[in-house]
Design an enzyme around this catalytic site. Sequence first.
Site, PDB file in Angstrom:
ATOM      1  N   HIS A  26       0.838  -1.196   0.000  1.00  0.00           N
ATOM      2  CA  HIS A  26       0.000   0.000   0.000  1.00  0.00           C
ATOM      3  C   HIS A  26       0.876   1.250   0.000  1.00  0.00           C
ATOM      4  CE1 HIS A  26      -3.458   2.570   0.780  1.00  0.00           C
ATOM      5  NE2 HIS A  26      -2.748   3.161   1.730  1.00  0.00           N
ATOM      6  N   TYR A  27       1.926   1.233   0.797  1.00  0.00           N
ATOM      7  CA  TYR A  27       2.871   2.360   0.855  1.00  0.00           C
ATOM      8  C   TYR A  27       3.481   2.625  -0.525  1.00  0.00           C
ATOM      9  CZ  TYR A  27       7.473   4.507   1.624  1.00  0.00           C
ATOM     10  OH  TYR A  27       8.592   5.297   1.546  1.00  0.00           O
ATOM     11  N   MET A  28       3.918   1.576  -1.206  1.00  0.00           N
ATOM     12  CA  MET A  28       4.524   1.737  -2.524  1.00  0.00           C
ATOM     13  C   MET A  28       3.505   2.257  -3.535  1.00  0.00           C
ATOM     14  SD  MET A  28       7.711   1.055  -2.182  1.00  0.00           S
ATOM     15  CE  MET A  28       8.324   0.799  -3.859  1.00  0.00           C
TER      16      MET A  28
END
Length: 217
Positions: A128-130
Amino acid sequence: MKVAIIGANGKVGSKLGRILAENGDEPIGFIRKAEQAKQLEAQGIQTVIADLIETDIEEFTRLLKACDAVVFTAGAGGAGDELTTAIDGEGLVKVAKAAEMADVRRFILVSAFPDAGRGKDMPASFEHYMKIKRQSEVDLVKTALDWTILRPGTLTDDAGNGKVNLGYTLMYDTIAREDVAAVLAELLQYPETAGQILEVVQGHEPIASAVKIKAGK
């Protein structure tokens, strides 16, 4: 040069502020909590209170009007998907819009190396961060700002050695936060690097010459 550092209390942001102050520039650290100010101001970094979630675009616009450039190095730091979206994603969009409204055209985003964590069993939160980091790049590129995007490899707390590998498509590696901060400080000196998406990892090229080459000097 007056430089707004969004995420000035972070490990890269605080190092960038110190370098800029030592160089005779005026770093302005945007922080969330008043108690974060003392340590930064001791390093020559002016501070203002602004929360990426709570502070609105109009207030960010007012705070940015006196600045010459913005460096966005804020991040949720693994605090969960919701905060990652709000800070790394929506926060970037908010500050970029405020910079446009304040006519502060120079904008540098610290993003993420696309190969980080590839081939490993990473949790869904990392993916999700990426995804959010990638979207923030797209959102910035769509603006009329003179943007530069810097994608560092995995960050370490090792002492920087002033040498890096800076390019457009690199093999994945690590890099000291101190060297990332030094690259950011150097990029600010070269408006010719606007419109470039650069990757940076540890290497053997002195930072000053590596950035100068990318500026076409």
